[in-house]
Structures are given as C-alpha cells and as structure tokens.
Design an enzyme around this catalytic site. Structure first.
Site, PDB file in Angstrom:
ATOM      1  N   ASP A 294       0.984  -1.325  -0.119  1.00 18.79           N
ATOM      2  CA  ASP A 294       0.038  -0.023   0.149  1.00 18.79           C
ATOM      3  C   ASP A 294       0.887   1.276   0.024  1.00 18.79           C
ATOM      4  O   ASP A 294       0.246   2.300   0.540  1.00 18.79           O
ATOM      5  CB  ASP A 294      -0.995  -0.174   1.234  1.00 18.79           C
ATOM      6  CG  ASP A 294      -2.072   0.676   0.943  1.00 18.79           C
ATOM      7  OD1 ASP A 294      -2.631   0.747  -0.028  1.00 18.79           O
ATOM      8  OD2 ASP A 294      -2.568   1.453   1.827  1.00 18.79           O
ATOM      9  N   SER A 295       2.035   1.081  -0.618  1.00 21.58           N
ATOM     10  CA  SER A 295       2.997   2.283  -0.420  1.00 21.58           C
ATOM     11  C   SER A 295       3.049   3.073  -1.753  1.00 21.58           C
ATOM     12  O   SER A 295       3.717   3.313  -2.587  1.00 21.58           O
ATOM     13  CB  SER A 295       4.424   1.762  -0.406  1.00 21.58           C
ATOM     14  OG  SER A 295       4.322   0.559  -1.496  1.00 21.58           O
TER      15      SER A 295
END
Ligand SMILES: Nc1ncnc2c1ncn2[C@@H]1O[C@H](COP(=O)(O)OP(=O)(O)O)[C@@H](O)[C@H]1O
Ligand SMILES: [Mg+2]
Length: 419
Positions: A294-295
């Site tokens: 989820d970066s």
C-alpha cells in the site's frame, strides 16, 4: 446556522488567504502574505499569482481530508459533501502548518483536556463516549488523511494523553487495529513492528510505540516541533498526490496516480536534497521486502524543515499488507513494468534504475544492503516489540511477521542479486 461561504487559511497567527465556496473552488492569497513571504500553500498555487481556482486548489485541499468510509461518516453526520464544506468543519488541525477556520474566526491559544488511555481504547470500540463528548463540546476541528480510523492527540510530559480542543495542534496520531476487512488482524502491532524495523535499519521513520491499554500504535508527528518556549510549532508538509495535483481517489499508479518516475521527478523539481534521493530508493525496497503493497504516493511526503530546506519526511504508514491474504497481491508501483512482486527480477530493477536516471549498480547495491540489514535486524526488532505486545495474538503477529518478511526478503535476494 449561517452557511459559511469563506474559509480563512492561517499560518500561525498570520492570514495566508481565503478559500471561497465557489464552483470551481477558489483560493485568494492575502496581499500582505504575497508581499512578505515566498512560501506558497502548494507548488501548484504559486504566490506570483494572486488567486488560483479549480484542480490546483481542489487537489491540495481535498488531500487534507480523511478518505473512504471515514469521509462517508463525516458526510452523513454533518450533511456536507463538498471539500469546502468538510474543511469548514474539520480543517483546524491538518497534516500541514495551516489552520483553516470559518471567516471571522481567528486561531485561539491551544487548549487540551486530559483523558486516559482507557478512554482512547473505548473510543475505538464505542461510537459514543467521553472522547466524542469532549470533542463535540470543544468544537473538534481536526482532519488527517488516510482511510484508517485514527485519533489525533497530545501527550504531556508525564506521558498522559490529552485531547486537543477546537483547532489546537496535536503531537501524536493513534491508530488502532484495522476493522471490517476480512482476514486483517493485529494491524497495529504489524505497523509498530514494520516501522520499528525501518528504524533499526537506520532509516528515518516516525517514532512509534504500541500502547497495550489503548491497543493501538502511537505515532509521533514529525510535522510538530516544540520551540524554546515549549509551544508547538507546525511544519508545512505535502504528500506527492498534492504536489502532483491528483486527488486522493487516484493515489495508486493503477488508477492513473503518480508512477515511481513521476515521484522521482516531483522530488527533484521541488528541490529535495540529494541524500533524500537515496532515501527514496530505500523506501521502495524496504516496502518490497516487508510486503507493504500500500506504499502509494500519499504515503510519501515532503516537508519544510527549518535550516534543512525541503526534505523527504520521515517514513510513515509502513505495514506488511502482503501478510494478509485478503489484501492486494500487487505492489503500489510498477518496477520495470511489473507490479506483481514475484515477477520483479534483476532485469526489472535495472530497467527501473535506468528510467529513474540512477546507475543500476548503485540501486542494486542500496537494495542489497537493505536486504542484508533487514534480515540481520528482524530478531532484535521482535525483542523490542514483544516488550510492548501482550502474550497471545499480538506476539503471534510478531512471529508471523518474522517468518513472512524473512522469506519474502530471501526470495527477493535470489531474484535480484544472483546473476
Ligand atoms: N508521523 C506523522 N507525522 C505527521 N504526519 C503524519 C504522520 N504519519 C502520517 N501522517 C499524515 O497523516 C496521513 C494519514 O496517516 P497514515 O498513517 O498514512 O494513515 P492511513 O493508514 O489511514 O493511510 C498521512 O497521509 C500523512 O499526511
Ligand atoms: Mg496512508
């Protein structure tokens, strides 16, 4: 109640400009601000122009608001849907140095009310409760981006929590376990572990600890500093969606959000120092190894650090999402055209390096260093985190993280560093 049509945007006690509830939304700089200061609200709203409207204004202010279900809740509770309407309610303390208040109001001296860690734990399990009462009486005006539930607090010199009233600045963010996503458990221990692991590697990352009564991770805000008089100073920060003029709904590359190349360009166009370019590469590989898929571009920000210029902020929102089988199997960014981690090999890293304008050898060296360091520091991190975690689910999560991150990193090592 009179409908608010203008919001006053302050930096400290000084008026920066007015946000106007028009279609499209409009921002007008205060003349004295333009004469005295060089600092724009965002690079897309330069002070050489007295006013801005449309996407440049919308993308900056929209990205200050909570996302997804948290925004839906606010919308239903206050019966407002627009960016302007939501900011008129919760724009007082945001992820920036701005204080946003309805026209006619001015920033007040900060005020806080004492609470207990148990009150915080209760606030996350019950919709009503003492914190809600305090916030409503105190005229809560706090907004933080992100899709997860969180609470902004202050911590006094004895370590006790305080609830900021009105638009008083917070110093810490409290994130409880993610609820309502099937298969996701103990996320706050996961986040504590992953952030602490980054700190063990010497990466600049926000300070985090796990609070066993609140059952949440408690993260120190890097955009709040205590000055010599003990007053909280706010620092200006912008995430990469704000800088790219993209709303939070397109934060992922797969939605048309910023790519790694775009992030690299945005960092250099905004004058981020060379040392932070290395930190950007480290961020990418750390996220790949721990499985933080989820970066995306909202999880990368720059800030304006007194005497240090424009810097990449300390890292934040790091957790191993790939440990949960229900969350995305794809990395937030493509690396050499691939976002499926098992398809990322040495060739993809070489292609990515060339695209971003780095020497492949340099990127591979940085990537290899982190992988070795990370494997060496997993156990020391678990010892640190186990002191904060209770026996049972939380320590099980720590054990699972060690296995998961270690096997993920080793398979990357095979694909990237054995030719
Ligand atoms: N330690 C911190 N100091 C200052 N701002 C932070 C910090 N951590 C996060 N933020 C800001 O708050 C926003 C939401 O936090 P984040 O941890 O990313 O929440 P979520 O998990 O909901 O995405 C971030 O996008 C960033 O702007
Ligand atoms: Mg986030």
């Amino acid at each position: 109640m009179r409908a608010v049509k203008k919001l006053a945007v302050f930096r400290g006690a000084e008026l920066v400009g007015m946000l106007l509830d028009e279609t499209p939304i409009r921002f007008v700089y205060e003349t004295s601000w333009r004469q005295k200061h060089q600092a724009p609200v965002s690079p897309n709203m330069p002070i050489s122009q007295a006013e801005h409207s449309g996407q440049a204004v919308e993308s900056y202010f929209e990205n200050l608001l909570p996302e997804a279900t948290i925004r839906d809740l606010l919308t239903r509770k206050h019966q407002v849907t627009s960016i302007f309407g939501l900011l008129s309610i919760i724009g007082g303390d945001t992820a920036s140095d701005l204080t946003i208040l309805p026209e006619g109001e001015v920033p007040q001296p900060p005020q806080y009310q004492a609470i207990t860690w148990q009150d915080i734990a209760d606030a996350f399990t019950q919709p009503q409760g003492i914190i809600r009462d305090i916030q409503e009486e105190g005229g809560l005006r706090i907004s933080l981006a992100g899709a997860q539930r969180k609470l902004s607090i202050c911590i006094d010199s004895n370590g006790n929590p305080l609830i900021p009233l009105g638009s008083s600045p917070s110093t810490h963010i409290v994130k409880p376990d993610i609820k309502g996503i099937e298969g996701v458990w103990a996320s706050s221990i996961n986040e504590t572990f992953t952030m602490r692991l980054a700190a063990m590697l010497g990466l600049d990352v926000a300070d985090v600890s796990y609070h066993s009564i609140a059952k949440a991770c408690v993260i120190k805000r890097y955009d709040r500093l205590l000055d010599t008089n003990g007053q909280i100073q706010k620092l200006h920060q912008l995430d990469l969606c704000q800088i790219d003029g993209k709303p939070s709904t397109i934060k992922y590359e797969s939605d048309g959000g910023p790519t790694l190349l775009r992030c690299r360009e945005l960092l250099s166009q905004n004058g981020v120092v060379a040392a932070d370019t290395k930190r950007f590469i480290q961020w990418v590989f750390f996220n790949l190894y721990v499985g933080n898929h989820d970066s995306h571009a909202k999880n990368l920000s720059i800030y304006f650090l007194p005497k240090h210029g424009v810097r990449l902020t300390p890292f934040y929102d790091l957790l191993s999402t790939s440990l949960y089988s229900g969350l995305s199997r794809k990395f937030a960014f493509k690396i050499g055209g691939e976002n499926k981690p098992s398809n990322i090999h040495r060739d993809q890293v070489i292609a990515m390096s060339a695209l971003l304008g780095f020497k492949p050898k340099y990127v591979l060296t940085v990537a290899e260093e982190i992988s070795n360091d990370l494997l060496a520091k997993l156990h020391a991190t678990s010892e640190e985190v186990n002191v904060m975690a209770s026996v049972g689910t939380e320590q099980t999560m720590v054990d699972r993280l060690i296995q998961h991150i270690s096997s993920n990193t080793k398979s990357f090592q095979k694909r990237l560093f054995t030719s």
